[in-house]
Design a protein around this motif. Sequence first.
Motif, short mmCIF file in Angstrom:
data_model
loop_
_atom_site.label_atom_id
_atom_site.label_comp_id
_atom_site.label_asym_id
_atom_site.label_seq_id
_atom_site.Cartn_x
_atom_site.Cartn_y
_atom_site.Cartn_z
N UNK A 1 0.83 -1.21 0.00
CA UNK A 1 0.00 0.00 0.00
C UNK A 1 0.86 1.26 0.00
N UNK A 2 1.92 1.26 0.80
CA UNK A 2 2.80 2.44 0.83
C UNK A 2 3.58 2.59 -0.47
N UNK A 3 4.06 1.48 -0.99
CA UNK A 3 4.84 1.52 -2.22
C UNK A 3 4.02 2.04 -3.40
N UNK A 4 2.72 1.74 -3.40
CA UNK A 4 1.86 2.16 -4.51
C UNK A 4 1.05 3.40 -4.16
N UNK A 5 1.43 4.06 -3.06
CA UNK A 5 0.81 5.33 -2.65
C UNK A 5 -0.71 5.23 -2.56
N UNK A 6 -1.20 4.11 -2.02
CA UNK A 6 -2.64 3.93 -1.86
C UNK A 6 -3.13 4.66 -0.61
N UNK A 7 -4.36 5.05 -0.62
CA UNK A 7 -4.97 5.69 0.55
C UNK A 7 -6.03 4.75 1.13
N UNK A 8 -6.15 4.81 2.44
CA UNK A 8 -7.13 3.96 3.12
C UNK A 8 -7.59 4.63 4.41
N UNK A 9 -8.61 4.08 5.02
CA UNK A 9 -9.10 4.62 6.28
C UNK A 9 -8.68 3.67 7.41
N UNK A 10 -8.66 4.20 8.61
CA UNK A 10 -8.30 3.40 9.78
C UNK A 10 -9.49 3.34 10.73
N UNK A 11 -9.92 2.14 11.04
CA UNK A 11 -11.02 1.94 11.97
C UNK A 11 -10.48 2.09 13.39
N UNK A 12 -11.00 3.08 14.10
CA UNK A 12 -10.49 3.33 15.45
C UNK A 12 -10.69 2.15 16.40
N UNK A 13 -11.65 1.30 16.09
CA UNK A 13 -11.89 0.16 16.96
C UNK A 13 -10.78 -0.88 16.88
N UNK A 14 -9.91 -0.78 15.84
CA UNK A 14 -8.80 -1.72 15.71
C UNK A 14 -7.78 -1.59 16.84
N UNK A 15 -7.81 -0.46 17.55
CA UNK A 15 -6.89 -0.25 18.67
C UNK A 15 -7.55 -0.52 20.01
N UNK A 16 -8.82 -0.92 19.99
CA UNK A 16 -9.56 -1.17 21.23
C UNK A 16 -9.21 -2.56 21.75
#
Length: 465
Positions: A192-207
């Motif tokens: 994802x970083x290498x291809x400069x993709x954008x994404x969202x982060x679900x805040x619940x993933x850190x819960x």
Amino acid sequence: MANSRKSKSGSIFRKAESVLREQIKAGAHLTAGLSGGVDSVVLLDLLDQLSAQMQFSLSAIHVNHGISGNADKWSEFCLDLCRSRSIPLTIATLKISREPGDSLEALARDERYRVFGELKTDYVVLAQHLDDQAETLLLQLLRGAGVKGLGAMPVVRNLAIEVKTQLVTSRSLPRILRPMLEVSRREIEDYAREHALKWITDESNDNLSFDRNLLRHEFFPLLEKRFPSYRTTFLRASRHMAEASTLLDELAEADGNACLVQGKLHVEDLRKLSFPRAKNLLRYTLVQQGAILPSTTRLEEILRQLLCSRQDAKLNISFGNAEVRCFQGVVHVRHIDEQRALGSRSREWELAWHGEKRLVIDELGGTLEFIPRKGAGISLRKLSENPVTIRPRQGGERLRPDQKRPRRSVKNLLREASLPPWERETLPLIFSGNQLVCVPGMGVDCAFQAVAEEPGLMVEWQANK
């Protein structure tokens, strides 16, 4: 596309391409499950590149669970992403009703797969990966799962197997396809970083109150320090479990040949098996009937009650979405929700028959089939003399299917036919005017029986399973 193959993260592309070439054919329709997170965004990017080359059509599905306050923003992100790539997107918005003690994660998953089942597509493609496999294996171990629960997620699987509740549909369901199961989370993020993709982060993933997150953030980093290859080791163990599960199913099928008659277990034959094999067969039968499996302790108790039951016992055990009943030594699996729905319907109804070959009767949960047959069944000539109606049993009905015997009560005929009590209440009766003509499975009244070479109708009743 060439850059994808030559980049450091090009192995992801090659792995996904290899799986797709093995599983799909040109002209297939693939629908990517798009949450907006990095995993699904990378999956969409891979599928977008491969769709033209492999000649499959691509769309996406985003399920808005409505749990997070940011859920609508994620839907907008997915909409913009698909619009920028000219990929058709369906957004399904859910309203999850949660009872005390229910797992929110499990409810969301079940609803998500229900949505997948409604899609008109060949495959629903999901972004589950190597780390997901490891997390699932350990969670299942902590829950005391059996070999089936410990089996690895397969690359491709029928959707109906993924859904705990029964799917009633007249069309074929899409299949679940997971092309990134041998790709790690780190590889996905690098891509994802290498291809400069954008994404969202679900805040619940850190819960960390969620078990999966606790394993992901606290346990697995520690495990990796001592066992850096744990992911592939866990995958290998899961595949061993999946093989063992397949063998147990094959054993159940073999045992079922001796213990099953028309899909129903016979207790006397079940007693001839060892307890583990009998339990394996009972578990397999419940799954085949669409029942949500009870706990191991509960399953063993059900089996013990069945094995100890007498021939005349009327056993009735409820669990999950089903109940097990025993009548004259035969085990019947029934779906509780369907039976409750039938029980709540009025018995004051009547349907007119106008010559249909097939008549669905929602009030009784089944279908009547009318099959033309010369010289057998109901005489069409006599049947047409008065309006024909279908009604439920009210009590007091009488029928004379045998010319040599007197007219008898339907109640006694059903009892002598050894029909389970609950099935007696859901039989449709066919009338011509006010005269009872036929009780499916019991016979046709002598006054309406077709004679040799006369056009007749055979009537068959199929209750919903």
